[in-house]
Scaffold this motif. Structure first.
Motif, PDB file in Angstrom:
ATOM      1  N   SER A  22      -4.072   3.693   7.595  1.00 20.67           N
ATOM      2  CA  SER A  22      -4.998   3.024   8.544  1.00 20.67           C
ATOM      3  C   SER A  22      -5.891   1.993   8.057  1.00 20.67           C
ATOM      4  O   SER A  22      -6.265   1.031   8.764  1.00 20.67           O
ATOM      5  CB  SER A  22      -5.952   4.434   8.913  1.00 20.67           C
ATOM      6  OG  SER A  22      -6.957   3.977   9.858  1.00 20.67           O
ATOM      7  N   GLN A  23      -6.280   2.022   6.973  1.00 23.92           N
ATOM      8  CA  GLN A  23      -6.958   0.830   6.113  1.00 23.92           C
ATOM      9  C   GLN A  23      -6.211  -0.073   6.207  1.00 23.92           C
ATOM     10  O   GLN A  23      -6.876  -1.320   6.065  1.00 23.92           O
ATOM     11  CB  GLN A  23      -7.699   1.526   4.700  1.00 23.92           C
ATOM     12  CG  GLN A  23      -8.501   2.625   4.661  1.00 23.92           C
ATOM     13  CD  GLN A  23      -8.929   3.212   3.441  1.00 23.92           C
ATOM     14  OE1 GLN A  23      -7.819   3.213   2.306  1.00 23.92           O
ATOM     15  NE2 GLN A  23      -9.813   3.747   3.194  1.00 23.92           N
ATOM     16  N   SER A  24      -4.924  -0.246   6.055  1.00 19.30           N
ATOM     17  CA  SER A  24      -4.166  -1.462   6.076  1.00 19.30           C
ATOM     18  C   SER A  24      -4.079  -1.852   7.127  1.00 19.30           C
ATOM     19  O   SER A  24      -3.898  -3.337   7.371  1.00 19.30           O
ATOM     20  CB  SER A  24      -2.814  -0.996   5.472  1.00 19.30           C
ATOM     21  OG  SER A  24      -1.909  -0.303   6.352  1.00 19.30           O
ATOM     22  N   ARG A  25      -4.205  -1.213   8.300  1.00 23.08           N
ATOM     23  CA  ARG A  25      -4.039  -1.685   9.784  1.00 23.08           C
ATOM     24  C   ARG A  25      -5.368  -2.375   9.984  1.00 23.08           C
ATOM     25  O   ARG A  25      -5.213  -3.598  10.699  1.00 23.08           O
ATOM     26  CB  ARG A  25      -4.344  -0.633  10.655  1.00 23.08           C
ATOM     27  CG  ARG A  25      -2.670   0.197  10.758  1.00 23.08           C
ATOM     28  CD  ARG A  25      -2.864   1.256  11.791  1.00 23.08           C
ATOM     29  NE  ARG A  25      -3.429   1.124  12.883  1.00 23.08           N
ATOM     30  CZ  ARG A  25      -2.960   0.566  14.039  1.00 23.08           C
ATOM     31  NH1 ARG A  25      -1.473   0.218  14.066  1.00 23.08           N
ATOM     32  NH2 ARG A  25      -3.422   0.362  15.399  1.00 23.08           N
ATOM     33  N   VAL A  26      -6.565  -1.988   9.482  1.00 20.49           N
ATOM     34  CA  VAL A  26      -7.699  -2.616   9.580  1.00 20.49           C
ATOM     35  C   VAL A  26      -7.719  -4.284   9.044  1.00 20.49           C
ATOM     36  O   VAL A  26      -8.241  -4.975   9.376  1.00 20.49           O
ATOM     37  CB  VAL A  26      -9.037  -2.025   8.904  1.00 20.49           C
ATOM     38  CG1 VAL A  26     -10.174  -2.700   8.931  1.00 20.49           C
ATOM     39  CG2 VAL A  26      -9.251  -0.580   9.752  1.00 20.49           C
ATOM     40  N   ALA A  27      -6.958  -4.033   7.688  1.00 17.49           N
ATOM     41  CA  ALA A  27      -6.753  -5.468   7.020  1.00 17.49           C
ATOM     42  C   ALA A  27      -6.039  -6.706   7.870  1.00 17.49           C
ATOM     43  O   ALA A  27      -6.042  -7.788   7.816  1.00 17.49           O
ATOM     44  CB  ALA A  27      -6.160  -5.311   5.713  1.00 17.49           C
ATOM     45  N   GLU A  28      -5.332  -5.827   8.892  1.00 17.38           N
ATOM     46  CA  GLU A  28      -4.363  -6.693   9.871  1.00 17.38           C
ATOM     47  C   GLU A  28      -5.201  -6.960  10.905  1.00 17.38           C
ATOM     48  O   GLU A  28      -4.383  -7.548  12.071  1.00 17.38           O
ATOM     49  CB  GLU A  28      -3.074  -6.120  10.040  1.00 17.38           C
ATOM     50  CG  GLU A  28      -2.160  -5.682   8.805  1.00 17.38           C
ATOM     51  CD  GLU A  28      -0.993  -4.834   8.932  1.00 17.38           C
ATOM     52  OE1 GLU A  28      -0.896  -4.239  10.201  1.00 17.38           O
ATOM     53  OE2 GLU A  28      -0.157  -4.646   7.951  1.00 17.38           O
ATOM     54  N   GLY A  29      -6.250  -6.483  11.102  1.00 17.59           N
ATOM     55  CA  GLY A  29      -7.108  -6.701  12.316  1.00 17.59           C
ATOM     56  C   GLY A  29      -6.818  -5.867  13.613  1.00 17.59           C
ATOM     57  O   GLY A  29      -6.966  -6.072  14.715  1.00 17.59           O
ATOM     58  N   LYS A  30      -5.931  -4.652  13.246  1.00 14.58           N
ATOM     59  CA  LYS A  30      -5.634  -3.610  14.167  1.00 14.58           C
ATOM     60  C   LYS A  30      -6.768  -2.390  13.936  1.00 14.58           C
ATOM     61  O   LYS A  30      -7.663  -2.481  13.296  1.00 14.58           O
ATOM     62  CB  LYS A  30      -4.402  -2.964  13.720  1.00 14.58           C
ATOM     63  CG  LYS A  30      -3.365  -4.114  13.973  1.00 14.58           C
ATOM     64  CD  LYS A  30      -1.922  -3.606  13.686  1.00 14.58           C
ATOM     65  CE  LYS A  30      -0.789  -4.516  13.739  1.00 14.58           C
ATOM     66  NZ  LYS A  30       0.472  -4.134  13.165  1.00 14.58           N
ATOM     67  N   ALA A  31      -6.675  -1.552  15.124  1.00 13.06           N
ATOM     68  CA  ALA A  31      -7.581  -0.501  15.286  1.00 13.06           C
ATOM     69  C   ALA A  31      -7.240   0.532  14.044  1.00 13.06           C
ATOM     70  O   ALA A  31      -6.308   0.682  13.613  1.00 13.06           O
ATOM     71  CB  ALA A  31      -7.263   0.423  16.523  1.00 13.06           C
TER      72      ALA A  31
END
Length: 87
Positions: A22-31
């Motif tokens: 989930s944290q890696s998704r944030v780094a990609e601009g995702k929810a």
């Protein structure tokens, strides 16, 4: 219930990995996502612990019960909710 003891570690590891994902998704601009449980002991505590170890949010939705005095210690304090009724 002894057969469930190894599953505590599996649940902790799964929640840790999901939180990191989930944290890696944030780094990609995702929810992002958060681990959420009933905030009690056992497997619920294991899941909250996994999120805690990954330094992610951990939501706890507990209910007031006479044999449980608090939410488990791995729930993010500002994301801990205790209810007096369960339907």
């Amino acid at each position: 219930q002894a057969f469930l003891v190894p599953m505590f570690d599996v649940t902790t590891e799964l929640a840790r990995r999901l939180t990191q994902w989930s944290q890696s998704r944030v780094a990609e601009g995702k929810a992002s996502y958060a681990v959420g449980t009933g905030a009690g002991p056992g497997m619920m505590e294991a899941a909250n612990k996994g999120a805690y170890l990954a330094k992610g949010p951990s939501v706890g939705f507990g209910i007031s019960l006479p044999f449980e005095d608090r939410l488990n210690p791995y729930v993010t304090p500002e994301l801990g909710f205790e209810f007096h009724y369960f339907f």
